[in-house]
Scaffold this active site. Sequence first.
Site, PDB file in Angstrom:
ATOM      1  N   PHE A 251       0.810  -1.219   0.000  1.00 57.45           N
ATOM      2  CA  PHE A 251       0.000   0.000   0.000  1.00 57.45           C
ATOM      3  C   PHE A 251       0.844   1.271   0.000  1.00 57.45           C
ATOM      4  O   PHE A 251       0.363   2.339  -0.377  1.00 57.45           O
ATOM      5  CB  PHE A 251      -0.968   0.002   1.199  1.00 57.45           C
ATOM      6  CG  PHE A 251      -0.401   0.480   2.503  1.00 57.45           C
ATOM      7  CD1 PHE A 251      -0.631   1.779   2.944  1.00 57.45           C
ATOM      8  CD2 PHE A 251       0.336  -0.367   3.312  1.00 57.45           C
ATOM      9  CE1 PHE A 251      -0.131   2.216   4.160  1.00 57.45           C
ATOM     10  CE2 PHE A 251       0.839   0.062   4.518  1.00 57.45           C
ATOM     11  CZ  PHE A 251       0.611   1.363   4.958  1.00 57.45           C
ATOM     12  N   LYS A 252       2.108   1.149   0.389  1.00 60.75           N
ATOM     13  CA  LYS A 252       2.973   2.341   0.412  1.00 60.75           C
ATOM     14  C   LYS A 252       3.110   2.956  -0.986  1.00 60.75           C
ATOM     15  O   LYS A 252       3.365   4.142  -1.129  1.00 60.75           O
ATOM     16  CB  LYS A 252       4.359   1.996   0.971  1.00 60.75           C
ATOM     17  CG  LYS A 252       4.343   1.249   2.310  1.00 60.75           C
ATOM     18  CD  LYS A 252       3.796   2.076   3.440  1.00 60.75           C
ATOM     19  CE  LYS A 252       3.629   1.293   4.725  1.00 60.75           C
ATOM     20  NZ  LYS A 252       4.829   0.988   5.465  1.00 60.75           N
TER      21      LYS A 252
END
Length: 495
Positions: free
Chosen positions: A111-112
């Site tokens: 998700f980064k």
Amino acid sequence: MELLYKSTRSENETATASQAILKGLADDGGLFVPTSIPKLETSISDLSKMTYQEVAYEVMKLFFTDFTEEELKECINKAYDAKFDTEEIAPIVKADGAYFLELFHGATIAFKDMALSILPHLLTTSAKKNQVKNEIVILTATSGDTGKAALAGFADVPGTKIIVFYPKDGVSPIQEKQMVTQKGDNTFVVGINGNFDDAQTGVKLIFGDKDLAKVMAKSNYQFSSANSINIGRLVPQVVYYVYAYSRLLANDEVCEGEKINVVVPTGNFGNILAAFYAKNMGLPIDKLICASNDNKVLYDFFSTGEYNRNREFILTSSPSMDILISSNLERLIFKIAGNDANKNGELMKALSSNGKYEITKEMKNDLSDFYGNYATEEETGKTIQQIYEDTNYVIDTHTAVAACVYKKYKKETNDKSKTLIASTASPYKFTRSVMCAINEKYDSMSDFELVDELSKISGVEVPQAIEEIRSAKVLHETVCEVNEMQKVVKDFLNI
């Protein structure tokens, strides 16, 4: 109207959005927060007809008010392009009685990527806007995912260098291989003999060293951060919650205005804070469910009102959550302290000196939006196995923590509201833990044999991010002690 940012620890320091993005951390060690959280100006009905990029603009323009429309749209379009393997950028999968928001379709399958794909463009645009002539040195601590996503985002970006510190024995083999094989003349990856909190504290100390800042300036360098403490990372995370709700509406999964719950596997508190900001913008969110692993410092905080990091640090199968100092929680503490920088500063000082602080009853009452719980290692594995056996859907260890905590929440409250679970990493990132949870027989296979087996049982093609590291050469071999971090930085920069 221009939205300004102020420090959580001082009444004096304010900055424009671009200045806050450039600095990363305020001079007093505090985090930048908006002077107010803006309300959504576009109806969710209208947002439901937009692409991810269009929704991103509608949200970000409210926070980054000193960017022109052209500047912001250029940053967004450069970020959310073909490097994501789905057109939706963040698709939603309905499984096991919940909606899984897949945030791992970017270049590094975590998700980064959602925020770190745009941060380099926001940062370089901010530097131009503020006539910065220095080279920007991105200094980051990672518990596994931020590091690779930041490295991929900043690799060979002109006018920048990036240094990533990670706990040598505290990340998955795939996470480590992704980082140490990173190409780019401006990239530097360092393992430390310590845990993530040691790395994060070391980075903060380097940021706060005024003498080092002077030496850096003489050599035409200045620090900035790619960690979630940077407001340029937090705001793009708000976008995907707004987008997700708009997709649920577009697909007739919710009625307009119907409240949903959001579950987030939480370490540094940035991802769930972004959901809290989205709620404060007017998004129909009811409960924010904070899911912890065995390092349950946040669960204990929400249960008791005391934040206490004085405990054993446990290495788990969900390493991105193996954190005892949740940096972004400070932004929430500042808010429930009535935006009182002095009160917040006292609590952060107590955390630094005594390793703990306790909030007042009044402040605890302001946490009613949140519910906290945790999943043990055994529960995490069983959740992966159960969801796979019941639905053929394979989730990673962090998402499993969230799914397990959601089940506990439902059992405890009997709340039947529709619920969005933030699925924060691809199962391919934690292949061994995931496959052995499904069946112990897989334990005898090598990491890349497991990758191929996961593809077979899930029906999901092996992501490019994994294929490219199968035979990639290790380019970064530096390992240091915690007290050597500043020296390592100076050596890399030749200062």
